[in-house]
Design a protein around this motif. Structure first.
Motif, PDB file in Angstrom:
ATOM      1  N   GLY A 195       0.826  -1.195   0.000  1.00 57.00           N
ATOM      2  CA  GLY A 195       0.000   0.000   0.000  1.00 57.00           C
ATOM      3  C   GLY A 195       0.862   1.247   0.000  1.00 57.00           C
ATOM      4  N   ARG A 196       0.356   2.302   0.635  1.00 55.33           N
ATOM      5  CA  ARG A 196       1.130   3.532   0.762  1.00 55.33           C
ATOM      6  C   ARG A 196       1.024   4.035   2.189  1.00 55.33           C
ATOM      7  NH1 ARG A 196      -1.110   5.988  -2.954  1.00 55.33           N
ATOM      8  NH2 ARG A 196      -2.467   7.467  -1.863  1.00 55.33           N
ATOM      9  N   GLN A 197       2.175   4.223   2.810  1.00 56.01           N
ATOM     10  CA  GLN A 197       2.201   4.653   4.205  1.00 56.01           C
ATOM     11  C   GLN A 197       1.653   6.074   4.345  1.00 56.01           C
ATOM     12  OE1 GLN A 197       5.874   3.789   6.329  1.00 56.01           O
ATOM     13  NE2 GLN A 197       5.724   5.759   7.406  1.00 56.01           N
ATOM     14  N   GLY A 198       1.021   6.321   5.497  1.00 58.78           N
ATOM     15  CA  GLY A 198       0.519   7.665   5.747  1.00 58.78           C
ATOM     16  C   GLY A 198       0.023   7.828   7.167  1.00 58.78           C
ATOM     17  N   HIS A 199      -0.442   9.018   7.487  1.00 57.92           N
ATOM     18  CA  HIS A 199      -0.961   9.355   8.810  1.00 57.92           C
ATOM     19  C   HIS A 199      -2.411   8.859   8.905  1.00 57.92           C
ATOM     20  CE1 HIS A 199      -2.014  11.579  12.401  1.00 57.92           C
ATOM     21  NE2 HIS A 199      -0.770  12.089  12.486  1.00 57.92           N
ATOM     22  N   ASN A 208      -4.225   1.850   2.681  1.00 52.03           N
ATOM     23  CA  ASN A 208      -4.057   0.892   3.778  1.00 52.03           C
ATOM     24  C   ASN A 208      -4.104  -0.545   3.256  1.00 52.03           C
ATOM     25  OD1 ASN A 208      -4.137  -0.628   6.140  1.00 52.03           O
ATOM     26  ND2 ASN A 208      -5.213   0.991   7.252  1.00 52.03           N
ATOM     27  N   PRO A 209      -2.972  -1.249   3.255  1.00 50.71           N
ATOM     28  CA  PRO A 209      -2.951  -2.624   2.747  1.00 50.71           C
ATOM     29  C   PRO A 209      -3.616  -3.615   3.706  1.00 50.71           C
ATOM     30  CG  PRO A 209      -0.819  -2.093   3.664  1.00 50.71           C
ATOM     31  CD  PRO A 209      -1.632  -0.834   3.727  1.00 50.71           C
ATOM     32  N   VAL A 210      -3.723  -3.259   4.992  1.00 51.75           N
ATOM     33  CA  VAL A 210      -4.305  -4.172   5.970  1.00 51.75           C
ATOM     34  C   VAL A 210      -5.766  -4.448   5.639  1.00 51.75           C
ATOM     35  CG1 VAL A 210      -4.794  -4.570   8.405  1.00 51.75           C
ATOM     36  CG2 VAL A 210      -2.697  -3.373   7.737  1.00 51.75           C
ATOM     37  N   HIS A 211      -6.499  -3.410   5.249  1.00 53.55           N
ATOM     38  CA  HIS A 211      -7.917  -3.584   4.950  1.00 53.55           C
ATOM     39  C   HIS A 211      -8.120  -4.555   3.792  1.00 53.55           C
ATOM     40  CE1 HIS A 211      -8.872   0.602   6.885  1.00 53.55           C
ATOM     41  NE2 HIS A 211      -8.356  -0.267   7.735  1.00 53.55           N
ATOM     42  N   ARG A 212      -7.305  -4.410   2.766  1.00 51.57           N
ATOM     43  CA  ARG A 212      -7.441  -5.312   1.615  1.00 51.57           C
ATOM     44  C   ARG A 212      -7.011  -6.732   1.959  1.00 51.57           C
ATOM     45  NH1 ARG A 212      -4.117  -2.999  -2.814  1.00 51.57           N
ATOM     46  NH2 ARG A 212      -3.147  -1.655  -1.252  1.00 51.57           N
ATOM     47  N   LEU A 213      -5.984  -6.853   2.798  1.00 51.90           N
ATOM     48  CA  LEU A 213      -5.560  -8.184   3.223  1.00 51.90           C
ATOM     49  C   LEU A 213      -6.657  -8.866   4.022  1.00 51.90           C
ATOM     50  CD1 LEU A 213      -3.359 -10.352   3.448  1.00 51.90           C
ATOM     51  CD2 LEU A 213      -2.518  -9.175   5.488  1.00 51.90           C
TER      52      LEU A 213
END
Length: 380
Positions: A195-199, A208-213
């Motif tokens: 994904g792409r890191q951010g605040h 957010n890659p966690v949501h897709r995972l």
């Protein structure tokens, strides 16, 4: 050879050769010498290089049919650091039990087969069939340069048997309970979503890659893979790890990954399951990286003359009706099944891989009698 071998003494001698996987080879050299004295043609087959160098042994007596093979491994898992009341490589007998690393998994099984052959040959010096042993030194390890390579050599040299018995400890609590006629397949997968890191306060600037995972894992686990088959339980998918590596509470991570394992029955193949995992991943996270490793395919040897002969031998010696089973983990039988019918029967496995691994001396004798009975039924 002066007479039938004592199974307990033979198992103890094998235990006294430390052989943490991969076996350095001394136990197989000792075994080869015993088999040569019994009249076997012994071929040592090391495969692999460097630290992966693996000793293997193939030994055959006779050229006739049917050809019965016994398969096993001399390598063992490490003993651990403490807690042994008997030395892990002492091969001591106390209170009717033989102690040592490999006593039940599976130097005891190897000793039982060799002792059974020696007793059988005392009564049948010229059997009509032939007998062989396929012994590897890396079953407890990655299994890259062991049974798989020996089978390729056996096929190239016209040594494939008509039936193979793997001497793994199959009995849960007492001799005669279980014959394994198959095993589930196993596939491991690791899924990585970038994904792409951010605040966390500005999610529109991140991905957010966690949501897709999580959506991937939900899709993989929501529905059962199957409801089982005639010889197998339903296939099982288990998520074994979810990794983000994010110690901060206010940062959306750049990457998330998960690991899973599927133990599958004969309704699936490893390749088909790998394809299914990839399809689900691309549906919910295009570009996700999927790495899969197939440890073995599912197999089953359905009841027939050979399995019946083994079951009859078990029943004759123990008085119990063995259950034909396909549960548990994988074994080298997964490789042998690609070449010939195979079944597994060995000792009681309650102490395998534990501190103070041991086997009952009575069980060693019973297993020897079972193997001897099978020899009489198949190759006498």
């Amino acid at each position: 050879m002066s007479g039938p071998l004592n199974v307990t003494d033979l198992a103890a001698d094998l235990i006294r050769h430390p052989s943490v996987s991969p076996d350095p080879g001394e136990s197989q050299l000792a075994l080869g010498a015993i088999l040569s004295a019994m009249g076997f043609t012994v071929t040592h087959l090391p495969f692999g290089e460097g630290a992966e160098r693996t000793p293997n042994l193939f030994a055959r007596l006779g050229t006739g049919a049917p050809h019965l093979c016994f398969a096993g491994h001399t390598d063992v898992v490490p003993p651990g650091s403490a807690g042994w009341t008997h030395g892990p490589y002492a091969g001591e007998v106390a209170d009717g039990r033989l102690y040592g690393r490999g006593a039940c998994d599976m130097k005891g099984g190897i000793a039982a087969f060799v002792a059974a052959v020696s007793a059988f040959l005392a009564d049948h010096p010229e059997p009509r069939g032939s007998i062989s042993l396929l012994i590897t030194g890396d079953e407890e390890g990655p299994a890259r340069f062991g049974t798989l390579k020996v089978l390729e050599w056996m096929q190239a040299h016209d040594q494939i048997p008509d039936f193979c018995v793997v001497g793994e400890p199959t009995n849960p609590t007492q001799m005669g309970e279980v014959i394994k006629i198959g095993r589930r397949g196993s596939i491991n997968a690791r899924i990585t979503v970038n994904g792409r890191q951010g605040h966390v306060a500005y999610p529109h600037r991140a991905d957010n890659p966690v949501h897709r995972l999580l959506r991937i894992l939900n899709a993989l686990t929501t529905e059962p893979l199957d409801s089982g088959s005639e010889w197998f339980e339903p296939s099982s998918l288990q998520v074994t790890s979810i990794d983000v590596g994010n110690p901060a509470t206010n940062v959306i991570p750049a990457r998330a990954s998960a690991a899973l394992n599927i133990r599958f029955n004969e309704l699936h193949t490893g390749a088909a399951l790998a394809g299914w995992i990839s399809t689900i991943c691309q549906r919910y996270a295009p570009g996700a990286v999927v790495e899969t490793q197939i440890s073995g395919e599912s197999f089953v040897t359905k009841p027939g003359p050979e399995v019946d002969a083994l079951a009859t031998a078990v029943r004759t010696v123990t008085g119990r009706e063995p259950r034909l089973d396909t549960g548990g983990g994988t074994s080298d039988a997964r490789f042998i099944a690609l070449y010939c019918p195979v079944a597994e029967f060995g000792l009681v496995g309650t102490s395998m891989h534990q501190v103070d691994e041991h086997v009952s001396v009575d069980d060693l004798r019973a297993l020897t009698l079972i193997y001897e009975d099978l020899l009489k039924r198949m190759v006498a």
